[in-house]
Scaffold this active site. Structure first.
Site, PDB file in Angstrom:
ATOM      1  N   GLU A  42       6.209  22.716 -32.910  1.00 38.66           N
ATOM      2  CA  GLU A  42       6.942  22.923 -33.851  1.00 38.66           C
ATOM      3  C   GLU A  42       8.175  22.002 -34.316  1.00 38.66           C
ATOM      4  OE1 GLU A  42       8.875  26.838 -33.413  1.00 38.66           O
ATOM      5  OE2 GLU A  42      10.441  26.346 -34.708  1.00 38.66           O
ATOM      6  N   ARG A  46      15.723  20.803 -38.798  1.00 39.04           N
ATOM      7  CA  ARG A  46      17.232  20.466 -38.513  1.00 39.04           C
ATOM      8  C   ARG A  46      17.454  19.049 -38.725  1.00 39.04           C
ATOM      9  NH1 ARG A  46      17.810  24.324 -33.461  1.00 39.04           N
ATOM     10  NH2 ARG A  46      16.127  25.998 -34.530  1.00 39.04           N
ATOM     11  N   THR A  70      12.383  25.990 -38.408  1.00 39.67           N
ATOM     12  CA  THR A  70      13.695  25.996 -39.151  1.00 39.67           C
ATOM     13  C   THR A  70      13.413  25.596 -40.701  1.00 39.67           C
ATOM     14  OG1 THR A  70      14.714  24.748 -37.470  1.00 39.67           O
ATOM     15  CG2 THR A  70      16.290  25.551 -39.068  1.00 39.67           C
ATOM     16  N   LYS A 130       7.793  35.179 -34.700  1.00 38.90           N
ATOM     17  CA  LYS A 130       8.943  34.637 -33.849  1.00 38.90           C
ATOM     18  C   LYS A 130       9.508  35.426 -33.422  1.00 38.90           C
ATOM     19  CE  LYS A 130      12.130  30.837 -33.943  1.00 38.90           C
ATOM     20  NZ  LYS A 130      12.303  29.212 -33.465  1.00 38.90           N
TER      21      LYS A 130
HETATM   22  C1  3PG Z   1      14.374  27.490 -31.924  1.00 40.56           C
HETATM   23  O1  3PG Z   1      14.755  26.829 -32.930  1.00 40.56           O
HETATM   24  O2  3PG Z   1      13.392  27.864 -31.842  1.00 40.56           O
HETATM   25  C2  3PG Z   1      15.378  27.324 -30.943  1.00 40.56           C
HETATM   26  O3  3PG Z   1      16.483  26.794 -31.200  1.00 40.56           O
HETATM   27  C3  3PG Z   1      14.887  26.753 -29.330  1.00 40.56           C
HETATM   28  O4  3PG Z   1      15.597  27.412 -28.602  1.00 40.56           O
HETATM   29  P1  3PG Z   1      15.995  26.648 -27.325  1.00 40.56           P
HETATM   30  O5  3PG Z   1      16.667  25.254 -27.463  1.00 40.56           O
HETATM   31  O6  3PG Z   1      16.820  27.505 -26.565  1.00 40.56           O
HETATM   32  O7  3PG Z   1      14.664  26.443 -26.731  1.00 40.56           O
END
Ligand code: 3PG
Length: 213
Positions: A42, A46, A70, A130
């Site tokens: 994924e 960002r 995102t 999700k």
């Molecule tokens: C995401 O965008 O799915 C999360 O920010 C990932 O979370 P993590 O950094 O705690 O694994």
């Protein structure tokens, strides 16, 4: 679940990636993930250049399931599709984006954590959600509580998942796969620690396999 969701479920983990330098890092990162038995990613919007990273990873590894994370706009859905992305992940449940993805025929995993979210997702005909941010929203206890009224969903918890709690999550029958950045941290990527990423992937796949026995 559709074919893509089934394949993701078989792998059991989804690395959540932020790539600042896709030209340099996307290809070796894809190599490292595939070598570790995790041909899925994924790539989050960002970082600017997410679409470019998706394109490079998909072109170098056509067998890989590379999607976008995102995703906040329908324009980003278009960019994902144009780059060859196979799925879209959104942090929250945005009905317009979900319907846009459905129209375009790309799998979408919207972030859901409340009964209201799940109810809306049910109306939209979704099967896999999700669950974000997982730990901060009540973790496994909440996922199990939500499965009572909504047993039709599989979920992908993301947020606070790491090697320490991956097994617990993976053992729960409503978990499709666990997402996380722990195997693709900024330190690992910026310093080109590709072998470590491969090792973390292998460890993760092993933990999921053990948990599901
Ligand atoms: C995401 O965008 O799915 C999360 O920010 C990932 O979370 P993590 O950094 O705690 O694994």
């Amino acid at each position: 679940m559709n074919e893509l969701q089934k394949r993701i479920s078989q792998i059991g983990v989804v690395p959540v990636i932020k790539l600042n330098n896709p030209q340099r890092d996307a290809k070796p990162l894809a190599d490292a993930l595939c070598a570790g038995g995790v041909p899925v990613a994924e790539v989050t919007f960002r970082a600017a250049g997410a679409a470019e990273a998706i394109r490079i990873m998909t072109e170098s590894h056509p067998e890989m399931m590379v999607g976008a994370g995102t995703v906040l706009t329908t324009q980003q859905v278009d960019e994902t599709i144009a780059a060859g992305g196979k799925f879209v992940v959104t942090p929250g449940l945005d009905i317009e984006i979900v319907q846009y993805c459905q129209q375009k025929g790309i799998t979408v995993f919207p972030g859901c954590t409340t009964p209201t979210d799940y109810h809306a997702a049910f109306k939209l005909g979704l099967e896999v959600l999700k669950f974000f941010p997982a730990e901060q929203s009540g973790g496994l206890a909440k996922i199990k509580a939500m499965a009572a009224p909504f047993p039709m969903f599989q979920v992908m918890p993301t947020g606070g998942v790491g090697l320490k709690n991956l097994g617990e999550y993976a053992a729960c029958p409503v978990i499709c796969a666990c997402g996380g950045s722990y195997m693709v941290t900024a330190d690992l990527i910026d310093n080109g620690k590709w072998d470590e990423i491969t090792d973390l992937c292998k460890k993760s796949v092993e933990i999921v396999k053990e948990a599901r026995k």
